[in-house]
Scaffold this motif. Structure first.
Motif, short mmCIF file in Angstrom:
data_model
loop_
_atom_site.label_atom_id
_atom_site.label_comp_id
_atom_site.label_asym_id
_atom_site.label_seq_id
_atom_site.Cartn_x
_atom_site.Cartn_y
_atom_site.Cartn_z
N ASN A 110 1.20 -1.49 -0.39
CA ASN A 110 0.27 0.12 -0.16
C ASN A 110 0.99 1.36 -0.16
OD1 ASN A 110 0.65 1.04 3.25
ND2 ASN A 110 -0.43 -0.84 3.76
N PRO A 113 -4.61 -3.30 1.18
CA PRO A 113 -4.65 -1.56 0.46
C PRO A 113 -4.66 -0.60 1.00
CG PRO A 113 -6.43 -2.89 -0.60
CD PRO A 113 -6.00 -3.92 0.55
N LEU A 135 -2.15 4.21 -5.69
CA LEU A 135 -1.93 1.86 -6.38
C LEU A 135 -2.63 2.35 -7.44
CD1 LEU A 135 -3.87 -0.02 -3.69
CD2 LEU A 135 -0.80 0.46 -4.32
N PRO A 178 -6.11 -3.76 -7.04
CA PRO A 178 -6.50 -3.84 -5.76
C PRO A 178 -8.04 -4.27 -5.50
CG PRO A 178 -5.93 -0.98 -6.05
CD PRO A 178 -6.55 -1.79 -7.20
#
Length: 297
Positions: A196, A221, A252, A261
């Motif tokens: 993350n 995440p 992300l 994710p």
């Protein structure tokens, strides 16, 4: 066997929304993880079956095409709830599950990588999910007591028999992934590791995935909720009319084209918040500030 060619270069301004797992299985990059459909320690059920059904169906209504689960979530509970809510599955909906970990209680689990056990676990997942073939089957952990070649060989046999379409690995190092690729027993389509905004220990693994066009499904995440209150995320969120959690997920999506994710939640409101991160377009300055945040060793 030829490994997949790298995905085309990604600029975060483009913010691509889809990824092809194994080069032939398109999914929207923001999916849904089912761990929160189970109780503490992944033991038993969380909430009612009706609530779980409503949540899973809402995820699909909102455009989720990748649902990530595992046989030891419950155990069995999450897979059974996925099937109860979503079977018969809509065209284009990818169900990913995992095997290789046996949960003994809320506090204890063990790794099981013997080929005969992996085959049995896969067959059991097929029955619970009401599938003839699992689109993405991930080895939940390498068993240190069993040769890697034997574990990968069992997955190759399942793939060759048409039981699974693509093979993935969970909780591996870059060195382990490189070794699996070098063994060349079965194509590796995905990895699933902790990663993350503030926990980038798996960055070398991510770079290896990018080089081979392998999907990277980050777990935690959102740092198990810790990123929701981060001041930099909050400041950038205010500028975008978003929430800090959405900024962490958007980072992300912008950071690497292979990151997919699958944040989990048991809350319909949080589900909609999480999936709303796909609409956030971070600027170059936003990315620079987020990239510069202290990284947990």
């Amino acid at each position: 066997m030829t490994h997949p060619a790298p995905q085309e270069p990604h600029a975060f301004q483009e913010h691509r929304e889809t990824f092809r797992i194994g080069r032939d299985l398109p999914v929207r990059r923001l999916g849904y993880g089912t761990v929160h459909l189970t109780g503490p320690g992944c033991w038993g059920a969380r909430g009612t079956d009706a609530d779980a059904t409503a949540l899973l169906r809402r995820a699909v209504e909102l455009g989720v095409t990748l649902v990530d689960t595992a046989d030891n979530y419950g155990p069995d509970v999450a897979e059974e709830r996925v099937a109860a809510a979503l079977h018969p599955y809509a065209d284009g909906l990818v169900i990913a599950t995992k095997g290789g970990v046996v949960r003994d209680s809320a506090e204890a689990w063990h790794i099981e990588g013997r080929p005969e056990r992996l085959r049995a676990m896969c067959e059991a997942s097929l029955r619970r999910l009401r599938l003839d073939r699992i689109d993405l089957y991930q080895l939940h952990r390498f068993d240190p007591e069993v040769a890697v070649a034997e574990q990968l060989g069992a997955l190759w046999e399942l793939r060759d028999a048409g039981k699974i379409r693509h093979v993935g690995l969970d909780s591996v190092t870059a060195e382990q992934l490189r070794a699996a690729l070098d063994l060349d027993i079965v194509p590796i389509a995905s990895v699933q590791n902790r990663y993350n905004l503030l926990d980038r220990a798996a960055e070398p693994l991510l770079k290896l995935c990018e080089a081979h066009g392998i999907a990277f499904l980050p777990w935690f995440p959102l740092g198990n909720g810790s990123l929701a209150g981060h001041p930099v995320c909050a400041e950038i969120a205010a500028a975008h009319g978003a929430t800090p959690s959405q900024i962490a997920l958007a980072w992300l999506l912008h950071h690497s084209p292979v990151l997919c994710p699958t944040p989990g939640t048991g809350s319909p409101a949080h589900l909609e918040e999480n999936l709303g991160a796909a609409r956030v377009r971070l600027t170059a300055n936003d990315m620079s500030r987020l990239d510069a945040l202290t990284i947990r060793p």
